[in-house]
Scaffold this motif. Structure first.
Motif, PDB file in Angstrom:
ATOM      1  N   ALA A  97      34.072  37.353  45.628  1.00  9.29           N
ATOM      2  CA  ALA A  97      33.604  37.164  46.993  1.00  9.29           C
ATOM      3  C   ALA A  97      32.157  37.634  47.103  1.00  9.29           C
ATOM      4  CB  ALA A  97      34.490  37.933  47.966  1.00  9.29           C
ATOM      5  N   THR A 199      33.326  33.118  49.768  1.00  6.56           N
ATOM      6  CA  THR A 199      33.657  34.046  50.847  1.00  6.56           C
ATOM      7  C   THR A 199      34.974  34.777  50.619  1.00  6.56           C
ATOM      8  OG1 THR A 199      34.730  32.235  52.070  1.00  6.56           O
ATOM      9  CG2 THR A 199      32.406  32.673  52.536  1.00  6.56           C
ATOM     10  N   ASP A 200      35.837  34.250  49.730  1.00  9.42           N
ATOM     11  CA  ASP A 200      37.114  34.926  49.513  1.00  9.42           C
ATOM     12  C   ASP A 200      37.734  34.420  48.226  1.00  9.42           C
ATOM     13  OD1 ASP A 200      39.232  36.571  49.912  1.00  9.42           O
ATOM     14  OD2 ASP A 200      40.176  35.389  51.500  1.00  9.42           O
ATOM     15  N   ARG A 201      38.364  35.321  47.481  1.00 10.01           N
ATOM     16  CA  ARG A 201      39.138  34.933  46.303  1.00 10.01           C
ATOM     17  C   ARG A 201      40.612  35.147  46.645  1.00 10.01           C
ATOM     18  NH1 ARG A 201      37.373  40.151  44.610  1.00 10.01           N
ATOM     19  NH2 ARG A 201      39.125  41.479  43.950  1.00 10.01           N
ATOM     20  N   ARG A 217      37.669  30.454  48.345  1.00 10.19           N
ATOM     21  CA  ARG A 217      37.145  29.863  49.583  1.00 10.19           C
ATOM     22  C   ARG A 217      35.626  30.001  49.555  1.00 10.19           C
ATOM     23  NH1 ARG A 217      40.222  32.265  53.019  1.00 10.19           N
ATOM     24  NH2 ARG A 217      41.714  30.556  53.102  1.00 10.19           N
TER      25      ARG A 217
END
Length: 383
Positions: A97, A199-201, A217
């Protein structure tokens, strides 16, 4: 001893004989009593009318340019969920991220043992088909040359041609299988479709994922959004697609940027009963980072209006009303009004009042029609 009759002493006054009325000597006393009662009645003061002190304001019509403030956050204009097209075990993850990625970068990989074997099998079958075609081609040429001189039967010629076409079809089929196997092998690598920031794993190395299950993401580099949860009254009456607003950082109110609303949810959130609204923010990510808390300032120009404090409102037959003070008699009367909207610390009156009228702003619950009032010192303060 004989008793002599008693006789009053002689006072020199002649007592008249009692004839006619028995209490004639009391008439002067009664007359004096009645006169005293009448005099007391004449001097008794009439009751004084109670005058109630009230606070009031003289209303005036002003141009209504109030601004509504809503709280939201910065989000990516377009967020992409990245997933593998094949099921398998994640053997490597190259980003976390916050990582900045570019189009074509490999972000994660699946175990490719099975796809590699499938590709080798397809390549072997393609090689076999190509060898069969190379063998069938000269046989067809020889049969074509022998048929005109009748050195070969028609059946043998047709069989040679059929074998050649079958070999051709087999080569095309095996080549397609090789291309499919190569694509399947490529699907074991998760590649960034465009520039952006992760932005996110959502998974870690070693996990087994299904086809299409989000793994990472990513926020694309095509702009930012300011997202708000608009209250029902504001969303339905004052905003629409294209409405502009000023967005400022909550932590740094001086940092502001314009935004334009482009999407309003058609239905409310079932829990908050608010409308999720998105506005395209004209700012860079360095200026307003993702996830930052922002305030949106909506300038609402609704024409002219009269502003009153909420304490001035009362009800008349279930409708909003206010108490009006007559300037000549200083007596109050109720007047129905129509509410344009309720603000944080005041109420905007749409109709029912005229500029110059004096409205009671405190103590409205204790008044009655035509009651006389007096104005306190701050009565002339205008709202």
């Amino acid at each position: 001893m004989p008793t002599e009759p008693f006789s009053p002493p002689d006072t020199g006054r002649t007592v008249p004989a009692r004839k006619g009325r028995a209490f004639r000597p009391l008439q002067p006393i009664l007359a004096l009593s009645c006169l005293s009662v009448m005099l007391c009645a004449c001097h008794k003061k009439a009751p004084v009318e109670e005058v109630r002190p009230v606070r009031s304001v003289v209303v005036s019509t002003v141009f209504d340019t109030d601004a509504e403030v809503v709280t939201g956050q910065v989000a990516a204009h377009r967020s992409i969920n990245l997933a593998f097209r094949l099921p398998g075990k994640v053997v490597a993850r190259a980003v976390s991220a916050g990582s900045i990625v570019h189009a074509g970068d490999v972000l994660a990989r699946l175990d490719d043992t099975v796809p590699q074997q499938t590709l080798r099998t397809a390549q072997a079958e393609a090689a076999t088909a190509k060898a069969a075609l190379e063998q069938a081609a000269p046989l067809k040429q020889r049969a074509t040359a022998l048929l005109p001189v009748e050195a070969i039967s028609r059946n043998d010629y047709d069989d040679a041609v059929r074998r050649y076409k079958t070999a051709q079809d087999q080569v095309q089929a095996t080549q397609a299988q090789v291309r499919v196997a190569q694509e399947q092998l490529g699907y074991t690598r998760l590649v960034a479709p465009e520039d952006g920031i992760v932005t996110d794993r959502l998974v870690e190395a070693g996990e087994v994922v299904a086809a299409g299950q989000p793994v990472l993401r990513m926020a694309a580099n095509d702009g930012l959004d300011a997202q708000f949860d608009m209250p029902e009254a504001l969303a339905q009456s004052h905003i629409a697609a294209g409405t502009t607003l000023k967005v400022c950082l909550d932590a740094a109110p001086a940092v502001c940027a314009p935004a334009a609303i482009y999407e309003i949810a058609p239905d409310t959130d079932p829990q908050t009963r608010t409308y999720h609204t998105k506005a395209l923010l004209h700012a860079s990510r360095d200026m307003m980072p993702l996830g930052a808390v922002v305030t949106g300032h909506l300038g609402l120009s609704s024409g002219t209006g009269i502003h009153l404090p909420p304490s001035a409102l009362t009800t008349q037959d279930g409708s909003p009303a206010v108490w009006i003070v007559a300037p000549d008699t200083m007596r109050v009367s109720q007047q129905r009004v129509a509410i344009a909207r309720y603000a944080t610390d005041d109420v905007v009156i749409a109709s029912g009042l005229k500029a110059g009228e004096r409205v009671v702003t405190a103590g409205v619950q204790a008044l009655y029609p035509q009651e006389k009032v007096s104005l306190l010192d701050e009565a002339d303060v205008r709202p």
